[in-house]
Design a protein around this motif. Structure first.
Motif, PDB file in Angstrom:
ATOM      1  N   ASP A  95       3.032  -2.572   6.696  1.00  0.00           N
ATOM      2  CA  ASP A  95       2.761  -3.296   7.933  1.00  0.00           C
ATOM      3  C   ASP A  95       1.323  -3.021   8.347  1.00  0.00           C
ATOM      4  O   ASP A  95       0.530  -2.494   7.546  1.00  0.00           O
ATOM      5  N   ASP A  96       0.971  -3.370   9.588  1.00  0.00           N
ATOM      6  CA  ASP A  96      -0.427  -3.222  10.001  1.00  0.00           C
ATOM      7  C   ASP A  96      -0.850  -1.772  10.189  1.00  0.00           C
ATOM      8  O   ASP A  96      -2.025  -1.488  10.408  1.00  0.00           O
ATOM      9  N   LYS A  97       0.114  -0.838  10.086  1.00  0.00           N
ATOM     10  CA  LYS A  97      -0.203   0.591  10.211  1.00  0.00           C
ATOM     11  C   LYS A  97      -0.212   1.292   8.844  1.00  0.00           C
ATOM     12  O   LYS A  97      -0.377   2.508   8.778  1.00  0.00           O
ATOM     13  N   THR A  98      -0.018   0.535   7.761  1.00  0.00           N
ATOM     14  CA  THR A  98      -0.020   1.132   6.425  1.00  0.00           C
ATOM     15  C   THR A  98      -1.455   1.285   5.939  1.00  0.00           C
ATOM     16  O   THR A  98      -2.169   0.298   5.799  1.00  0.00           O
ATOM     17  N   LYS A  99      -1.861   2.503   5.676  1.00  0.00           N
ATOM     18  CA  LYS A  99      -3.229   2.768   5.257  1.00  0.00           C
ATOM     19  C   LYS A  99      -3.373   2.955   3.752  1.00  0.00           C
ATOM     20  O   LYS A  99      -4.405   2.639   3.179  1.00  0.00           O
ATOM     21  N   ILE A 100      -2.316   3.487   3.101  1.00  0.00           N
ATOM     22  CA  ILE A 100      -2.433   3.885   1.697  1.00  0.00           C
ATOM     23  C   ILE A 100      -1.157   3.495   0.944  1.00  0.00           C
ATOM     24  O   ILE A 100      -0.058   3.614   1.480  1.00  0.00           O
ATOM     25  N   ILE A 101      -1.328   3.042  -0.291  1.00  0.00           N
ATOM     26  CA  ILE A 101      -0.217   2.878  -1.224  1.00  0.00           C
ATOM     27  C   ILE A 101      -0.453   3.824  -2.393  1.00  0.00           C
ATOM     28  O   ILE A 101      -1.529   3.831  -2.990  1.00  0.00           O
ATOM     29  N   TRP A 102       0.578   4.627  -2.727  1.00  0.00           N
ATOM     30  CA  TRP A 102       0.494   5.610  -3.811  1.00  0.00           C
ATOM     31  C   TRP A 102       1.212   5.087  -5.050  1.00  0.00           C
ATOM     32  O   TRP A 102       2.379   4.701  -4.980  1.00  0.00           O
ATOM     33  N   ILE A 103       0.512   5.088  -6.191  1.00  0.00           N
ATOM     34  CA  ILE A 103       1.113   4.705  -7.468  1.00  0.00           C
ATOM     35  C   ILE A 103       0.685   5.725  -8.519  1.00  0.00           C
ATOM     36  O   ILE A 103      -0.512   5.925  -8.743  1.00  0.00           O
ATOM     37  N   CYS A 104       1.650   6.361  -9.138  1.00  0.00           N
ATOM     38  CA  CYS A 104       1.379   7.321 -10.216  1.00  0.00           C
ATOM     39  C   CYS A 104       1.685   6.640 -11.549  1.00  0.00           C
ATOM     40  O   CYS A 104       2.803   6.165 -11.757  1.00  0.00           O
ATOM     41  N   SER A 105       0.687   6.569 -12.424  1.00  0.00           N
ATOM     42  CA  SER A 105       0.875   5.870 -13.703  1.00  0.00           C
ATOM     43  C   SER A 105      -0.022   6.481 -14.772  1.00  0.00           C
ATOM     44  O   SER A 105      -1.241   6.442 -14.633  1.00  0.00           O
ATOM     45  N   PRO A 106       0.582   7.060 -15.841  1.00  0.00           N
ATOM     46  CA  PRO A 106       2.002   7.263 -16.093  1.00  0.00           C
ATOM     47  C   PRO A 106       2.664   8.058 -14.961  1.00  0.00           C
ATOM     48  O   PRO A 106       2.071   8.988 -14.422  1.00  0.00           O
ATOM     49  N   ASN A 107       3.877   7.667 -14.662  1.00  0.00           N
ATOM     50  CA  ASN A 107       4.537   8.220 -13.492  1.00  0.00           C
ATOM     51  C   ASN A 107       5.212   9.549 -13.809  1.00  0.00           C
ATOM     52  O   ASN A 107       5.658   9.790 -14.925  1.00  0.00           O
ATOM     53  N   ASN A 108       5.294  10.385 -12.817  1.00  0.00           N
ATOM     54  CA  ASN A 108       5.985  11.664 -12.885  1.00  0.00           C
ATOM     55  C   ASN A 108       7.120  11.634 -11.865  1.00  0.00           C
ATOM     56  O   ASN A 108       6.846  11.393 -10.686  1.00  0.00           O
ATOM     57  N   PRO A 109       8.378  11.769 -12.256  1.00  0.00           N
ATOM     58  CA  PRO A 109       8.893  12.390 -13.483  1.00  0.00           C
ATOM     59  C   PRO A 109       9.336  11.417 -14.573  1.00  0.00           C
ATOM     60  O   PRO A 109       9.877  11.852 -15.584  1.00  0.00           O
TER      61      PRO A 109
END
Length: 344
Positions: A138-152
């Motif tokens: 939404d309008d308060k979302t500052k960051i999106i986290w994506i781990c790739s290759p992902n753990n676990p």
């Protein structure tokens, strides 16, 4: 992307950073240091380290193919994970979105900084659509986290979906590539110039075999790196870490050999795990570990502990019921694990 000033906490944007003694004479050659209240004896450990790790960044720029002014170095990746919260999110107001399951420190840092953490479940193949991630914002979302290759889970997140997120999200997207040296996928750090809202994490802990020295990296546009340098502790990377990192980076070809050996062992281990009676499913991986579903993860884990062999029990993690995460060791270690499980 919104303007960086809009995304940054106002107090951080206006922050006057601490000016260390070593910063103030920058650009000049000096040989007598009477500025920092140091002891003149016990060299070289009596002197404060370079607060911006200039020589080390030059070497990393060569090895990683990233401009020096696009590099932040921290006390492990954990510092590079915590800093986006401190720079961009307002406690109790803003939120972040992340894939789930993934590396636990993203949520820990959110909790420490009093920032709402919104997990979005992966599908049965441990993949996600950009649409679902963006729908959680939404309008308060500052960051999106994506781990790739992902753990676990071990797998690469589909590149096309990550690009859709980067291109459509108005905030910052952090792609954690801690395990990218084990993957055939082109690393996102090579595309920094195309994406002003992209932050890419990397580390010397995995392929480079330097977990003990605690050196994490963040690659981003210079304006973002400047904010990190304003907020970080003045001497966040100590002299011993800088020296050992320089030593490790002298021979990237040796690391390439290690990676090839580990990938060979990974393939052998997964083939052998398929033959074990306890194995129900082995998930595809692009990292130096693999996730395996077994009949009873807790019982298997406890048995291995009794044999002095430690793996990671991920059964309490969402979508990982009865799963063990197996790090690929050397041939002797791997054989010991297989021998123990054949007797289980």
């Amino acid at each position: 992307m919104k303007r960086l000033e809009e995304l940054t906490r106002k107090n951080i944007w206006n922050l006057a950073p601490y000016s260390s003694a070593r910063n103030e004479y920058s650009g000049h050659v000096a040989h007598v240091f009477l500025d920092a209240n140091e002891n003149p004896y016990n060299q070289p450990f009596n002197r404060y380290p370079d607060p911006l790790q200039t020589e080390l960044k030059k070497r990393i720029a060569q090895v990683k193919g990233v401009p020096e002014d696009c590099i932040f170095l921290g006390n492990g990746s954990d510092e590079a994970i915590d800093l986006p919260y401190r720079c961009f999110t307002r406690p109790g107001i803003d939120n972040v979105v992340a894939i789930e399951p993934t590396y636990g420190m993203y949520k820990v840092c959110a909790d420490i900084n009093d920032v709402e953490y919104r997990p979005v479940l992966l599908d049965d193949h441990y993949q996600i659509s950009a649409e679902k991630l963006l729908a959680a914002c939404d309008d308060k979302t500052k960051i999106i986290w994506i781990c790739s290759p992902n753990n676990p889970t071990g797998n690469n997140i589909q590149r096309e979906e990550i690009l859709r997120v980067i291109n459509q999200f108005e905030g910052l997207v952090v792609v954690d590539e801690a395990y990218s040296d084990f993957s055939a996928e082109k690393p996102f750090r090579m595309e920094l110039s195309q994406h002003p809202n992209l932050i890419v994490l990397n580390t010397l802990s995995k392929a480079w075999g330097c977990a003990a020295i605690r050196l994490g990296m963040a690659f981003a546009q210079p304006a973002i790196i400047d904010l990190y340098n304003k907020v970080k502790y003045p001497y966040n990377v100590n002299l011993l870490t800088q020296q050992q990192a320089m030593e490790a980076l002298k021979d990237p070809y040796e690391v390439d050999k290690w990676v090839k050996l580990l990938l060979q062992e990974r393939s052998r281990m997964m083939q052998n795990f398929m033959l074990l009676p306890i194995t129900e499913k082995i998930y595809p991986t692009d990292a130096n570990f693999f996730l395996v579903k077994v009949h009873d993860a807790q019982k298997t884990y406890d048995y291995l502990v009794s044999k002095g062999i430690i793996v990671r029990n991920r059964t309490r993690v969402q979508l990982c019921k009865d799963c063990l995460r197996i790090t690929v060791g050397n041939k002797s270690e791997n054989n010991e694990l297989l021998a123990a499980l054949r007797q289980f």
